[in-house]
Write an enzyme that holds these catalytic residues in place. Structure first.
Site, mmCIF file in Angstrom:
data_model
loop_
_atom_site.group_PDB
_atom_site.id
_atom_site.type_symbol
_atom_site.label_atom_id
_atom_site.label_comp_id
_atom_site.label_asym_id
_atom_site.label_seq_id
_atom_site.Cartn_x
_atom_site.Cartn_y
_atom_site.Cartn_z
ATOM 1 N N GLU A 1 34.313 -35.598 22.029
ATOM 2 C CA GLU A 1 33.807 -36.457 23.100
ATOM 3 C C GLU A 1 34.919 -37.333 23.648
ATOM 4 O O GLU A 1 35.735 -37.860 22.895
ATOM 5 C CB GLU A 1 32.683 -37.352 22.581
ATOM 6 N N HIS B 1 31.793 -52.024 24.762
ATOM 7 C CA HIS B 1 30.773 -52.605 25.634
ATOM 8 C C HIS B 1 31.202 -53.963 26.186
ATOM 9 O O HIS B 1 30.547 -54.503 27.074
ATOM 10 C CB HIS B 1 29.460 -52.783 24.872
ATOM 11 N N ARG C 1 22.959 -54.220 29.460
ATOM 12 C CA ARG C 1 22.981 -54.239 27.995
ATOM 13 C C ARG C 1 23.623 -55.516 27.459
ATOM 14 O O ARG C 1 23.285 -55.987 26.378
ATOM 15 C CB ARG C 1 23.687 -52.992 27.465
ATOM 16 N N ASP D 1 22.152 -38.965 27.108
ATOM 17 C CA ASP D 1 22.268 -39.927 26.009
ATOM 18 C C ASP D 1 21.159 -40.959 26.170
ATOM 19 O O ASP D 1 21.142 -41.727 27.130
ATOM 20 C CB ASP D 1 23.638 -40.601 26.063
ATOM 21 N N HIS E 1 31.190 -39.292 17.495
ATOM 22 C CA HIS E 1 30.989 -40.170 18.650
ATOM 23 C C HIS E 1 32.297 -40.880 18.985
ATOM 24 O O HIS E 1 32.896 -41.535 18.139
ATOM 25 C CB HIS E 1 29.911 -41.209 18.324
ATOM 26 N N GLU F 1 25.045 -41.232 15.851
ATOM 27 C CA GLU F 1 26.007 -42.256 16.272
ATOM 28 C C GLU F 1 25.822 -43.554 15.490
ATOM 29 O O GLU F 1 26.799 -44.214 15.134
ATOM 30 C CB GLU F 1 25.835 -42.509 17.767
ATOM 31 N N GLU G 1 20.241 -36.518 23.310
ATOM 32 C CA GLU G 1 20.993 -37.260 22.293
ATOM 33 C C GLU G 1 20.347 -38.595 21.936
ATOM 34 O O GLU G 1 19.940 -39.358 22.804
ATOM 35 C CB GLU G 1 22.417 -37.510 22.797
#
Length: 392
Positions: A338, A22, A48, A214, A318, A268, A240
Site C-alpha cells: 500500500e 492524520h 476526523r 476503506d 497498512h 489495520e 476494507e
C-alpha cells in the site's frame, strides 16, 4: 564480530505530520467527510480531527549502542508513548546486546500486559521494536530486509490509497482505494452516494484497474452487506475494515455474505499474533492488513505473517512506508504493498512521513526497488523539532 550492547534509549514527540499522518493542516483529503464510528454524531461527521483523531502525534524512538551506532523509528504514540518508553520499557533494553530483540520484545509485552495488549501501548512497543531492527541492521551494515531472509522479488508494486484513484492510475499504480464518505447514519441517500462515487471512479479508470473501499470501522454487518452487493456491479475488489476490530463474529458473517470474488480485508487496528489468530481461525477475511508500527513491530509481524500463510490469507501491511517495504519484499504471501497518498489533493506522490524523514523512497510508475542502505535507509529531518518530554 562482537556485538555492541544498548547504551541509551530516548523518546521524542513531533507534531504536524510524520507518523501521525492524520495530523494535517486544513484541506487535506484525509480529514474530509469520511465515514467513521463517530459519524453517528452529526457534529463529528465532517472532519476526523473534530473528534480528536490527531491528538497523539508522532513518537520517535532512538536507541544508541555502545559503539555509537544509533537506530531509530517513528510511529503514532506521542507523549503517552514517550512516557511508556522512558519510564517503563527502557529498563528492558539498556545493557542488552543489540541482537537480543526477541527477548526484549517478550519482556516489553508481558511487563505491560496488565495495562496494554493493544492500542497505544502496542504502538509504543512497535516503535521500539522497529528502532531495534534499524539499529541491528546498521551495526551489521546491511538493510533490514537482509536480516529477514532477503528479498523474494526484485521490486514492489503498489496500490494507492487516496481520494483520486483516477489520478493513481495515471501514476502507474495497480489499484486505488477510496475512503468511504457516507456512514450508515446518513441512511439510504448516503448509501446511494457511496455507490455513485464508486461508479464514477469506475467510469474514469476502466474495467481492469482495482478499486477498493476503506470503511474505517464504521459499518455494521447489514449495511456492509448491502454496500458490498451494490458495489459488486462496479467491480469492487475488496471491502476494507467494514466493522469494529473486535467484531470477529460480524466479520465472519460478512465474509459469508459478500458476492463471490469480492474479498473482505481488515487488521489495520488489530495487534499481536493472538489478535490475528482470532481473525484467521474464525475465517474473518481474505486479506489481513497489520500496521507494522502498531501491531507489535517487525518481530511480531513475522509471526502474524506465518499464521496467515498457514491459513492461505494474504498479508498486505497498512501504510507504514519503509517499515513495511522491508518486510513485504521478503514475503511470498505479500504480493503487493500500500502507498498512502499524502499530497493534500492526492494528486502527486510524496513520501508518507514527510517532512519528518529524509531519503524516504517513493514508487515511480507504481513500482519501487527497496534501497539497500543499512537499516531502514532513512534519516530524521534536522529541521523537524523533536521534544523529549520525559527522561529516565
Amino acid at each position: 564480530m562482537a556485538m555492541p550492547s544498548i547504551r541509551h534509549v530516548r523518546a521524542f514527540v513531533v507534531r504536524g505530520g510524520g507518523a501521525d499522518y492524520h495530523d494535517q493542516a486544513d484541506g487535506h483529503w484525509i480529514d474530509d467527510h469520511i465515514s467513521t464510528p463517530m459519524a453517528r454524531y452529526p457534529e463529528y461527521r465532517q472532519s476526523r480531527q473534530s473528534f480528536g483523531i490527531n491528538v497523539l502525534g508522532t513518537l520517535v524512538v532512538e536507541i544508541e549502542a555502545s559503539d555509537g551506532t544509533v537506530g531509530f523509528a517513528v510511529t503514532t504514540g506521542g507523549e503517552i508513548g514517550a512516557f511508556i518508553v522512558e519510564k517503563h520499557l527502557a529498563r528492558f533494553l539498556e545493557g542488552q546486546l543489540v541482537t537480543d530483540i526477541e527477548k526484549m520484545w517478550d519482556q516489553m509485552y508481558f511487563s505491560t500486559l496488565y495495562y496494554g495488549r493493544k492500542g497505544v501501548v502496542l504502538n509504543t512497543i512497535s516503535g521500539v521494536d522497529l528502532a531495534l531492527w534499524d539499529l541491528l541492521a546498521k551495526v551489521r551494515k546491511e538493510p533490514v530486509y537482509q536480516l529477514l531472509g532477503g528479498p523474494v522479488r526484485d521490486e514492489l508494486q503498489f496500490y494507492a490509497t487516496g481520494a483520486r484513484p483516477d489520478l493513481a492510475k495515471e501514476m502507474g499504480f495497480i489499484g486505488g482505494k477510496l475512503p468511504l464518505q457516507h456512514s450508515p447514519a446518513e441512511g439510504e441517500e448516503g448509501l446511494r452516494k457511496n455507490i455513485d462515487k464508486l461508479a464514477e471512479m469506475r467510469g474514469r479508470v476502466g474495467g481492469d484497474f482495482w478499486l477498493m473501499y476503506d470503511c474505517w470501522m464504521s459499518l455494521d454487518v447489514t449495511y456492509a452487506t448491502k454496500l458490498a452487493k451494490a458495489a459488486h456491479e462496479h467491480g469492487l475488489k475488496w471491502i476494507e475494515e467494514a466493522l469494529p476490530p473486535d467484531d470477529y463474529w460480524g466479520y465472519a458473517e460478512l465474509r459469508r455474505n459478500v458476492p463471490r470474488g469480492m474479498m473482505v480485508s481488515t487488521g489495520e487496528h488489530e495487534a499481536t499474533r493472538w489478535g490475528f489468530r482470532m481473525l484467521l481461525e474464525m475465517g474473518c477475511c481474505d486479506l489481513i492488513q497489520p500496521d507494522v508500527g502498531w501491531c507489535g513491530g517487525i518481530t511480531e509481524l513475522v509471526k502474524i505473517s506465518a499464521l496467515a500463510d498457514a491459513h492461505n490469507v494474504l498479508v498486505v501491511p497498512h501504510g507504514s512506508s519503509v517499515y513495511s517495504y522491508h518486510f513485504v519484499v521478503t514475503r511470498h504471501n505479500s504480493p503487493f504493498a500500500e502507498f498512502l497518498m499524502m499530497a493534500p489533493k492526492a494528486d502527486q506522490v510524496v513520501p508518507m512521513f514527510t517532512p519528518l524523514l529524509l531519503d524516504e523512497p517513493v514508487p515511480v510508475n507504481g513500482r519501487m526497488r527497496v534501497p539497500d542502505t543499512p537499516g531502514f535507509g532513512v534519516r530524521l529531518n534536522p529541521e523537524c523539532k523533536l521534544e523529549r518530554p520525559y527522561q529516565h
